[in-house]
Design a protein around this motif. Structure first.
Motif, mmCIF file in Angstrom:
data_model
loop_
_atom_site.group_PDB
_atom_site.id
_atom_site.type_symbol
_atom_site.label_atom_id
_atom_site.label_comp_id
_atom_site.label_asym_id
_atom_site.label_seq_id
_atom_site.Cartn_x
_atom_site.Cartn_y
_atom_site.Cartn_z
ATOM 1 N N ALA A 25 104.051 47.219 37.972
ATOM 2 C CA ALA A 25 105.291 47.950 37.708
ATOM 3 C C ALA A 25 105.007 49.257 36.989
ATOM 4 C CB ALA A 25 106.234 47.079 36.891
ATOM 5 N N THR A 51 112.698 43.897 35.927
ATOM 6 C CA THR A 51 112.164 43.336 37.170
ATOM 7 C C THR A 51 112.247 41.815 37.150
ATOM 8 O OG1 THR A 51 110.232 43.090 38.596
ATOM 9 C CG2 THR A 51 109.801 43.457 36.242
ATOM 10 N N LEU A 115 110.251 45.489 43.137
ATOM 11 C CA LEU A 115 110.290 45.403 41.678
ATOM 12 C C LEU A 115 111.701 45.174 41.159
ATOM 13 C CD1 LEU A 115 107.745 48.204 40.734
ATOM 14 C CD2 LEU A 115 107.485 45.749 40.304
#
Length: 537
Positions: A25, A51, A115
């Motif tokens: 991420a 996320t 994500l």
């Protein structure tokens, strides 16, 4: 099924250090990207999104209040006045350039979709496919949809009639979290090419995807102020958006959809709503069992079941039910769950704690009341905080919540039927009417059963993709599943106002040529009879 009996569906452990070369991420959602994407957001407060893969924060974001919504509409209105004077073919060219940019840079948005939603990469790619198809379709067909049309006038040859299409103005769009690319920009494309501006409220948890698409549209040539984005809590921002919009587009729950419709009705502005579903799949006695079992996996568990048109009720003819269930369950148990930003996983995560609790409640209630878990049935925190195994329930009764309530997760209930009439009756016995699926080797029988199902779309020998992907045809819900349609002519004309312009030639629509009222009435009566005889329409 206990944890020790659960199949090995693990992916990359999100809590462990990432292997070399694997994107995380932090690699994708950089401060620079967030600053670029949010610079156009009208918002004076601060919020954040997260996320589902880990529950960790992805980005700090601007948050909009009522005054921010008002300012967004002011800017959009000023820009729309210029945009609608842009020739339609130039507006359509923006969509075609966007189509090419989207396919070229799809890796960027696939990472964001994964994500923000937690879905598997292949399911994220379904969104890219859908938006590209919509961009191509309206990029090619919008000039024809919007072209002035000639109609036969009240008096042939004397009355010339044209139907014109004008943009509504500024469309207020409320987009959901589950398909953050397709159900945000995908729905906005026909509004733009019709000459409207859009003020969009995407779900905050999945807003980076929508903002990325906005950035790409601007790169393709859309004026920035024509596409405004506001972020914030639905009960705060949503009513303000409805209060200012010239037309409202909403995708979400039936409960909230009713509130949106009431707000729009109070202002006498139009609204389109795609709402909930409890979609049924019918496997008839002549179905190809292997194909139907494979199709059921796609139909029930794509995007972890967090898809308005996914299947939650599975009706199977009693003569093949045991064989079908055995093969469907085997395929379901073999599914691979995963959380990496790569292809390979067959199902991802639920979107958050609320969805996980809803799924757990339905499964636990059904089991407590006597249903049998054929596959799945447990959460998988070893993969991520909101993962839940794809689940098949047998023996579901009317008293169980999962029977009638929308689960919106990877859970399907299996029922047996004896005749086609019984299957159709039971499939229709719901307040919803969004999507359905019929499996049979007989084309005629499939069409017959499909025509009797009260749903906006029906797919024969597939779950949902053929009808949804056929963008020249309308898609939407019956009954409590919504109002209006996306795709096709209805998907763009709903963003327009129709205007009839009639030009009278030579003689007025009144007594003339020395006729008094009575002779004029007699003349018009003879004319009406002649027009019927000559089959004028």
């Amino acid at each position: 099924m206990t944890d020790s009996q659960a199949p090995d569906l693990t992916g990359t452990n999100p809590l462990a250090p990432a292997p070399e070369g694997v994107r995380t991420a932090a690699d994708v959602v950089t401060p620079e990207l967030v600053a670029q994407l949010t610079k156009g957001v009208v918002g004076s407060g601060r919020t954040a999104n997260h996320t589902p893969f880990t529950g960790d924060k992805l980005a700090d974001l601007p948050e909009s209040g009522p005054e921010d919504v008002r300012r967004a509409f002011e800017a959009a209105r000023a820009a729309q006045a210029v945009w609608e004077r842009t020739p339609v073919r130039q507006r359509a060219a923006v969509l075609l350039r966007f189509h090419d940019l989207l396919l070229e840079r799809q890796g960027e948005v696939l990472d964001l979709v994964q994500l923000e939603t937690g879905k598997a990469r292949l399911h994220a790619h379904e969104e890219v496919q859908a938006v590209a198809v919509a961009a191509r379709h309206y990029g090619r067909k919008a000039p024809g949809y919007l072209r002035p049309k000639r109609h036969t006038g009240a008096v042939p040859t004397l009355t010339k009639v044209s139907e014109l299409r004008h943009p509504r103005g500024v469309v207020g769009q409320i987009a959901p979290w589950n398909y953050p690319l397709e159900l945000s920009v995908g729905d906005a494309l026909p509004a733009f090419v019709a000459g409207n501006a859009v003020v969009m409220k995407p779900d905050t948890e999945t807003c980076l995807t929508a903002l990325w698409a906005r950035d790409l549209l601007i790169e393709a040539g859309l004026p920035a102020d024509v596409f405004q984005v506001v972020l914030g809590e639905g009960p705060v921002v949503g009513p303000e958006l409805v209060r200012h919009a010239d037309y409202v587009s909403f995708t979400g729950s039936t409960r909230t959809g009713r509130e949106v419709a009431q707000g729009a009705a109070a202002r006498l502005v139009g609204v389109s709503l795609e709402l909930g579903g409890k979609n049924a799949m019918l496997v008839l006695d002549d179905a190809d069992i292997e194909k139907a079992a494979a199709g059921a996996v796609r139909a029930c568990f794509s995007s972890a079941g967090q898809l308005c048109i996914s299947i939650e009720r599975l009706y199977v003819h009693e003569s093949i039910a045991d064989t079908f269930l055995e093969r469907f369950a085997a395929r379901t148990r073999a599914m691979r769950l995963g959380n990496s930003l790569a292809y390979g996983a067959e199902m991802g995560s639920l979107a958050g704690e609320r969805q996980l609790k809803a799924v757990e409640r339905h499964v636990e209630d059904a089991v407590a009341k006597g249903a049998k878990v054929v596959a799945g049935g447990v959460a998988r925190p070893d993969i991520g905080p909101y993962f839940f195994e794809p689940t098949i329930l047998d023996g579901v009764e009317d008293s169980m919540a999962v029977c009638d309530e929308e689960t919106f997760g990877p859970v399907v209930s299996v029922y047996r039927f004896g005749t086609d009439d019984e299957a159709v009756e039971r499939a229709n016995a719901t307040p919803y009417g969004l999507n359905a699926s019929v499996w049979t080797t007989s084309a005629r029988r499939g069409l017959d059963v499909a025509s009797r199902l009260r749903t906006g779309t029906v797919n024969v020998n597939e779950g949902y993709a053929p009808a949804y992907g056929s963008v020249q045809s309308p898609m939407g819900g019956m009954k409590d599943s919504g109002l209006g349609r996306r795709h096709g002519s209805e998907g763009i004309l709903k963003y327009t106002e129709a205007q009839t312009v009639a030009r009278q030639r030579l003689l007025p629509m009144a007594p003339s040529l020395g006729m008094d009222d009575e002779r004029y009435a007699q003349f018009m009566s003879r004319s009406l009879r002649l027009m019927k005889a000559f089959r004028f329409r």
